[in-house]
Structures are given as C-alpha cells and as structure tokens.
Design a protein around this motif. Structure first.
Motif, short mmCIF file in Angstrom:
data_model
loop_
_atom_site.label_atom_id
_atom_site.label_comp_id
_atom_site.label_asym_id
_atom_site.label_seq_id
_atom_site.Cartn_x
_atom_site.Cartn_y
_atom_site.Cartn_z
N VAL A 108 -34.95 -54.74 -6.40
CA VAL A 108 -35.82 -54.26 -5.32
C VAL A 108 -35.01 -53.43 -4.31
O VAL A 108 -35.43 -52.34 -3.90
CB VAL A 108 -36.50 -55.44 -4.61
N LEU A 109 -33.84 -53.93 -3.92
CA LEU A 109 -33.02 -53.23 -2.92
C LEU A 109 -32.54 -51.87 -3.43
O LEU A 109 -32.62 -50.87 -2.72
CB LEU A 109 -31.82 -54.09 -2.53
N LEU A 110 -32.06 -51.85 -4.67
CA LEU A 110 -31.53 -50.60 -5.21
C LEU A 110 -32.64 -49.59 -5.52
O LEU A 110 -32.40 -48.38 -5.55
CB LEU A 110 -30.71 -50.88 -6.46
N ALA A 111 -33.87 -50.09 -5.73
CA ALA A 111 -35.00 -49.19 -5.98
C ALA A 111 -35.29 -48.31 -4.76
O ALA A 111 -35.76 -47.18 -4.89
CB ALA A 111 -36.24 -50.00 -6.35
N PHE A 112 -34.98 -48.83 -3.55
CA PHE A 112 -35.19 -48.06 -2.33
C PHE A 112 -34.36 -46.77 -2.32
O PHE A 112 -34.74 -45.78 -1.71
CB PHE A 112 -34.84 -48.90 -1.10
N LEU A 120 -34.96 -43.88 3.48
CA LEU A 120 -34.17 -45.10 3.54
C LEU A 120 -33.59 -45.30 4.94
O LEU A 120 -33.62 -46.42 5.48
CB LEU A 120 -33.05 -45.04 2.50
N ILE A 121 -33.08 -44.24 5.54
CA ILE A 121 -32.49 -44.32 6.88
C ILE A 121 -33.56 -44.68 7.91
O ILE A 121 -33.31 -45.46 8.84
CB ILE A 121 -31.79 -43.00 7.24
N LYS A 122 -34.77 -44.12 7.76
CA LYS A 122 -35.87 -44.48 8.66
C LYS A 122 -36.22 -45.96 8.53
O LYS A 122 -36.46 -46.65 9.52
CB LYS A 122 -37.10 -43.62 8.35
N PHE A 123 -36.23 -46.45 7.29
CA PHE A 123 -36.53 -47.85 7.02
C PHE A 123 -35.46 -48.75 7.64
O PHE A 123 -35.77 -49.78 8.25
CB PHE A 123 -36.63 -48.08 5.51
N ILE A 124 -34.20 -48.36 7.50
CA ILE A 124 -33.11 -49.13 8.09
C ILE A 124 -33.24 -49.16 9.61
O ILE A 124 -32.99 -50.19 10.25
CB ILE A 124 -31.74 -48.52 7.68
N GLY A 125 -33.64 -48.02 10.20
CA GLY A 125 -33.81 -47.94 11.64
C GLY A 125 -34.88 -48.91 12.15
O GLY A 125 -34.69 -49.59 13.16
N ILE A 126 -35.99 -49.00 11.42
CA ILE A 126 -37.07 -49.92 11.80
C ILE A 126 -36.60 -51.37 11.70
O ILE A 126 -36.82 -52.18 12.61
CB ILE A 126 -38.31 -49.70 10.90
N LEU A 127 -35.94 -51.70 10.59
CA LEU A 127 -35.41 -53.06 10.39
C LEU A 127 -34.39 -53.41 11.48
O LEU A 127 -34.40 -54.54 12.00
CB LEU A 127 -34.76 -53.19 9.02
N LEU A 269 -28.91 -59.08 6.52
CA LEU A 269 -28.23 -58.87 5.25
C LEU A 269 -28.70 -57.60 4.55
O LEU A 269 -27.90 -56.87 3.96
CB LEU A 269 -28.44 -60.09 4.34
N VAL A 270 -30.01 -57.32 4.64
CA VAL A 270 -30.56 -56.14 3.97
C VAL A 270 -30.06 -54.85 4.63
O VAL A 270 -29.64 -53.91 3.94
CB VAL A 270 -32.10 -56.18 3.96
N THR A 271 -30.10 -54.80 5.98
CA THR A 271 -29.62 -53.59 6.67
C THR A 271 -28.13 -53.37 6.40
O THR A 271 -27.70 -52.23 6.20
CB THR A 271 -29.87 -53.69 8.18
N SER A 272 -27.36 -54.45 6.41
CA SER A 272 -25.92 -54.32 6.12
C SER A 272 -25.71 -53.88 4.67
O SER A 272 -24.85 -53.03 4.40
CB SER A 272 -25.22 -55.66 6.35
N PHE A 273 -26.49 -54.44 3.76
CA PHE A 273 -26.39 -54.07 2.35
C PHE A 273 -26.70 -52.59 2.17
O PHE A 273 -25.97 -51.87 1.47
CB PHE A 273 -27.35 -54.91 1.52
N PHE A 274 -27.77 -52.12 2.79
CA PHE A 274 -28.15 -50.71 2.67
C PHE A 274 -27.06 -49.79 3.22
O PHE A 274 -26.71 -48.77 2.61
CB PHE A 274 -29.46 -50.45 3.42
N GLY A 275 -26.53 -50.14 4.40
CA GLY A 275 -25.49 -49.31 5.00
C GLY A 275 -24.23 -49.24 4.14
O GLY A 275 -23.66 -48.16 3.93
N LEU A 276 -23.81 -50.38 3.63
CA LEU A 276 -22.62 -50.42 2.77
C LEU A 276 -22.87 -49.71 1.45
O LEU A 276 -21.99 -49.01 0.92
CB LEU A 276 -22.22 -51.88 2.50
N MET A 277 -24.08 -49.86 0.92
CA MET A 277 -24.42 -49.24 -0.36
C MET A 277 -24.45 -47.72 -0.22
O MET A 277 -24.04 -46.99 -1.16
CB MET A 277 -25.77 -49.76 -0.84
N LEU A 278 -24.91 -47.23 0.92
CA LEU A 278 -24.90 -45.78 1.15
C LEU A 278 -23.48 -45.24 1.10
O LEU A 278 -23.20 -44.20 0.49
CB LEU A 278 -25.55 -45.46 2.50
#
Length: 338
Positions: A108-112, A120-127, A269-278
């Motif tokens: 699910v996370l990598l599908a984003f 993705l950045i907009k979604f991270i901003g909201i979270l 955890l999700v926002t950190s995961f997204f940032g690191l994954m980017l």
C-alpha cells in the motif's frame, strides 16, 4: 524509546548541542547550493566540483543511511499497527507476527509512489499537519502522568558517554531536512517573484524558524513520553520493538490514547517512511542511471525512467518485507547506524 533509555540528562545534552549544529549545517548546505550561478541541487554541485566518482560514493553512503532508517520505520510500523489492531479488538491476534501483514503494508505504501511525487508530497503535508496537532495534544494530555524523579539521576561516568553516543545520532536524524532545503533553494532561485530579494537571508531565516518549531514539538513530546514511562516499561517496549505511545497506552490504560494513539503512531511512521523512501529512491535512481549511461545512450536511459522506478520499488518491497518478517531489533539497527 532509546532517548528514554539513555536518560533525561543525556537527551537534554543532545538537544543543547544539536540546535546550533543543525542550523549551521543546514546553512552551510544552502551556501554550497547557492555557490553555483546556475540553479542545481546538491548532487549537481558536488558533481561539478568533485566529479562523478566522488558523487557516486556520496550517493552510496546516503542510500545506505536511508535504507537502514527505512528498516527501522518498516519494522516499527508493522509491530505498532499489529499491536493497536489487537488492542482495539479489531483482530484476535497480533497480525504483525504473520507473513502477509507487513507485505500488505509495504504494498500500500509503495503504491503511493506510482501516483507521482507531486501528489505524494501534498499527502505527506496533510498527514504532517494532522500529526503536529495530535502530538501537541498528547504532549499536554500526558502532563498529569509525569514522574519527574528521573531528574534526580545524574551520572557522569562512562555510562553517560555511552548513552550519549547512542542517543545523539537519533536526535540528529530528527533535525535533518537537507532534501527539502535543496528543493526550496532551487524554487527560490527560479521564481520570478524573488528576483529583487536576498535569497540567502530569506532561506536562512526559514531554516532558523523551522529548527525552532521542530525543536519545540520534538522536545516537548519526547519529554512528555519519557516522564510518563519508567525504565521497566521502556525496556519492555525496546524488547518488543514498539513505540513509546504503545507502551504508554498499555501502562496507563488511557482510553483516549487507545483511540488516537494508533493515528499518531501510524501517521508518524508513514510520513517518516515516505520521506526516507523519497530520498532512497532518488539516490537509487541516480546510481542506476549513472551506471546505465556508461553502456547505453542517455536518451535511452531517460526514456526508461518509469520502468527503472518500478523495478526499484519492487526490490524495496521484497527486501523490506523479508526484513520486516525477521523482526530484527530496532536498537540493533540503530547501533549499525551509529
């Protein structure tokens, strides 16, 4: 958890050192990017001054660091979410102990990432905005549960130095936002609105405010969690690879934490995961493209960016999933980073 195990004085010492260090390092990073007359990111500037080989070495080191941090957040997300689903009565058993649960989370996370970085950045901003409000609320909520007796324990022996060396790198990682600085600097330089202003002074001011705001949220929340737990709870949380909020929820049986605790843990955890994954994905892209361009034409490599991206994400999916089901100690991974 690691900050709590290290002790409050170790944590406060780390904070005193990291605040000026974080500002000066981000300011120096900005100065490197601004040193070029043509707007380019940090990697481009390094390649301009030191060549492709040195840039490749930096990319490899950066990728390894990002990947190790991804392991920490992948295991943490799997274990925390499994614990919370059981605590809320949504599952009969802890799903984090199954093989498929961590796979579904990663899928699910990598599908984003296939939606595009813009969304993705907009979604991270909201979270991140929601997370900030929730963290501030929980920090105040935990005040009646504080136990300030830990201030009485101060030892300046070898144990203090050992704990400091374990905690300080974690505090440093919480105050790092170099990729955002790189993007922001390029945006300022290419914007027509900013032609008549001192771009460097404006960016330095943004960095200063960002560090102070980040510091206030980070210090207040971390201290609140440390004061609400004793050493036994911290040790137990460390052994089970779960976050401090899970430990606090189990110890104090606070109904409101049972309700919003899962949101905070998952969002963090999700926002950190997204940032690191980017960061990790970008680094992997550059390494693969530089390698392929040696044997193929640049245009051919650029045209296959989408395919390369899919392959990178699939590799991350499989590798992180295998590591997640092994449930290695997060503290052990932190030790490798240190």
């Amino acid at each position: 958890i690691q900050a709590g195990l290290g002790g409050v004085w170790v944590f406060l010492t780390s904070i005193v050192l990291i605040l000026p260090a974080s500002y000066l390092s981000h300011k120096a990073f900005t100065q490197v990017i601004l040193s070029q007359s043509i707007p380019m990111d940090f990697t481009g500037v390094v390649k301009h001054y030191f060549g492709s080989r040195f840039t490749a070495v930096l990319n490899i080191l950066f990728f390894i660091t990002m990947f190790l941090l991804l392991i920490i957040f992948t295991i943490g997300l799997n274990n925390d979410l499994g614990c919370y689903l059981k605590l809320l009565g949504l599952t009969k058993s802890n799903l984090s102990q199954t093989y498929y649960f961590s796979f579904l989370i990663l899928l699910v996370l990598l599908a984003f990432f296939k939606l595009g970085d813009k969304y993705l950045i907009k979604f991270i901003g909201i979270l991140s905005l929601i997370l900030s409000v929730l963290l501030l609320f929980v920090s105040f909520y935990l005040i009646p549960l504080w136990n300030l007796s830990i201030f009485k324990t101060l030892s300046l022996d070898q144990g203090f130095l050992k704990n400091f060396l374990e905690v300080y790198p974690l505090v440093v990682s919480s105050f790092i936002f170099f990729p955002a600085i790189s993007s922001m600097t390029i945006k300022y330089r290419t914007s027509k609105i900013n032609n008549n202003i001192d771009i460097d002074k404006r960016i330095y001011k943004v960095i200063l405010w960002a560090i102070w705001l980040l510091g206030i949220f980070f210090i207040f929340f971390t201290l609140s969690c440390m004061f609400a737990l004793d050493s036994k709870n911290l040790q137990l949380a460390s052994q089970n690879n779960v976050s401090c909020l899970v430990a606090i929820t189990y110890r104090h049986k606070a109904k409101i934490l049972t309700q919003i605790g899962p949101l905070i843990s998952v969002f963090a955890l999700v926002t950190s995961f997204f940032g690191l994954m980017l960061g990790a994905r970008s680094s992997a892209h550059e390494l693969i493209q530089d390698y392929l361009k040696k044997d193929y034409k640049a245009n051919s490599v650029e045209n296959n960016n989408s395919r390369i991206d899919t392959i990178i994400l699939l590799i991350f999916l499989v590798v992180l999933w295998l590591i997640a089901i092994s449930n290695i100690s997060i503290i052990h991974v932190i030790g490798i980073l240190i």
